[in-house]
Write an enzyme that holds these catalytic residues in place. Structure first.
Site, mmCIF file in Angstrom:
data_model
loop_
_atom_site.group_PDB
_atom_site.id
_atom_site.type_symbol
_atom_site.label_atom_id
_atom_site.label_comp_id
_atom_site.label_asym_id
_atom_site.label_seq_id
_atom_site.Cartn_x
_atom_site.Cartn_y
_atom_site.Cartn_z
ATOM 1 N N LYS A 54 0.842 -1.210 0.000
ATOM 2 C CA LYS A 54 0.000 0.000 0.000
ATOM 3 C C LYS A 54 0.864 1.241 0.000
ATOM 4 O O LYS A 54 0.623 2.185 -0.758
ATOM 5 C CB LYS A 54 -0.915 0.010 1.231
ATOM 6 N N GLN A 98 -4.928 -1.338 9.691
ATOM 7 C CA GLN A 98 -4.874 -2.694 9.141
ATOM 8 C C GLN A 98 -5.491 -3.692 10.124
ATOM 9 O O GLN A 98 -5.185 -3.689 11.318
ATOM 10 C CB GLN A 98 -3.408 -3.067 8.841
ATOM 11 N N ASP A 121 -11.325 2.878 4.090
ATOM 12 C CA ASP A 121 -11.745 1.471 4.042
ATOM 13 C C ASP A 121 -13.264 1.358 3.859
ATOM 14 O O ASP A 121 -13.771 0.287 3.510
ATOM 15 C CB ASP A 121 -11.395 0.775 5.366
HETATM 16 N N1 GUN Z 1 -7.345 -6.761 6.376
HETATM 17 C C1 GUN Z 1 -7.734 -7.536 5.329
HETATM 18 N N2 GUN Z 1 -8.355 -6.787 4.395
HETATM 19 C C2 GUN Z 1 -8.374 -5.520 4.869
HETATM 20 C C3 GUN Z 1 -8.869 -4.301 4.345
HETATM 21 O O1 GUN Z 1 -9.449 -4.216 3.258
HETATM 22 N N3 GUN Z 1 -8.679 -3.208 5.128
HETATM 23 C C4 GUN Z 1 -8.062 -3.268 6.345
HETATM 24 N N4 GUN Z 1 -7.942 -2.144 7.053
HETATM 25 N N5 GUN Z 1 -7.585 -4.395 6.849
HETATM 26 C C5 GUN Z 1 -7.738 -5.511 6.115
#
Ligand code: GUN
Length: 296
Positions: A54, A98, A121
């Site tokens: 990311k 995350q 998100d």
């Molecule tokens: N963990 C697995 N997928 C995601 C996601 O799309 N966003 C976040 N913040 N954590 C994750």
């Protein structure tokens, strides 16, 4: 018949290219550089990889990447106060915590502490509610990416029967809202649903998001259906040598491609779309907060 391979990698590269152009325009015209803050708590190996990817993609698109890596024993109070700081920081347009978080932290409380305007998100109840009621929301990245691939591949989804496997807040539930908004007929199946194979056989579109390697078999799929595989599972691959692993989806690809008309591969299908949609959400958040157009 062999199914067409839906190339999420190529699609995501085009999307990121158009985002990069818009980011450059924002800098040129308004001296704005969108900022995305990613918070990782603890040392989960898969999360480390996602967070690194990311950060790299954010920088490549011309946006600012801010990373906070906190120790596994971080308290909920400390995490909440970091989020408060970021909510108040005008240089930060998107905040992503995350998941999963360590056990001592209530992830619902953390998500609700994020300013909904910066919730890239799309997990905050305000964004979930806006999406469910057909209003402008920040949309969860993975289902948003799936929808883009489906529309690119088949165009109008009206009247299509979509079966979603999995009811998570991250994929299954928002996927259902997006498909409903696109006029599809939606069924959500989950761990307590009897006879899932029979339900899948009724589907024009199958979205598999359960995290169980190769669960969806060829004989679950109606001839000509479209299959979107959200799973990313790491399984032992002794054929590649001792101790080796490979990535596989929630769908048995070799069987499915004999029946489906199109299918997303793993890797290279939905995965790259998630990060592209995250960048898009960050751009959208940066523009909306300032009353600017975010068209990409
Ligand atoms: N963990 C697995 N997928 C995601 C996601 O799309 N966003 C976040 N913040 N954590 C994750």
């Amino acid at each position: 018949m062999t199914a067409a391979r839906i190339d999420g990698k190529a699609f995501s590269e085009k999307l990121v290219a158009s985002i990069t152009v818009r980011v450059a325009q924002l800098k040129e015209a308004h001296d704005i550089v969108p900022g995305l803050a990613v918070i990782l708590v603890g040392e989960d190996a898969a999360s480390e990889v996602y967070v690194r990817n990311k950060g790299e993609r954010t920088t490549q698109s011309g946006m600012r990447s801010i990373e906070h890596r906190l120790p596994a024993e971080t308290t909920q109070a400390d995490l909440l106060s970091l989020i408060e700081e970021m909510n108040a920081d005008d240089a930060i347009d998107g905040i992503l915590v995350q998941l999963p978080l360590p056990k001592q932290i209530d992830s619902h409380a953390v998500i609700q502490a994020i300013n909904p305007a910066k919730d890239v998100d799309g997990f905050h109840v305000v964004n979930a509610g806006l999406l469910a009621t057909g209003q402008d929301a920040l949309i969860p990245c993975t289902p948003y990416g799936c929808l883009m691939l489906l529309i690119d591949h088949i165009g109008d989804l009206a009247g299509k029967h979509a079966v979603i496997l999995g009811r998570s807040n991250i994929v299954g539930k928002p996927m259902a809202q997006l498909l409903l908004a696109a006029n599809a007929t939606v069924t959500i199946a989950h761990s307590r649903t009897p006879d899932i194979p029979a339900i899948c056989r009724e589907a024009d579109i199958i979205i598999a998001a359960v995290g169980r390697p190769e669960m969806v078999r060829g004989d679950w799929i109606k001839k000509g259906a479209i299959v979107i595989d959200v799973g990313i599972n790491r399984i032992p691959a002794p054929e590649r040598g001792e101790g080796k692993f490979r990535l596989t989806g929630d769908v048995h690809y070799a069987e499915a491609e004999q029946v489906a008309s199109a299918i997303t591969p793993v890797p290279g299908g939905v995965g790259p779309m998630t990060i592209a949609c995250l960048l898009r959400n960050t751009l959208v958040a940066a523009c909306r907060r300032r009353g600017l157009s975010s068209d990409v």
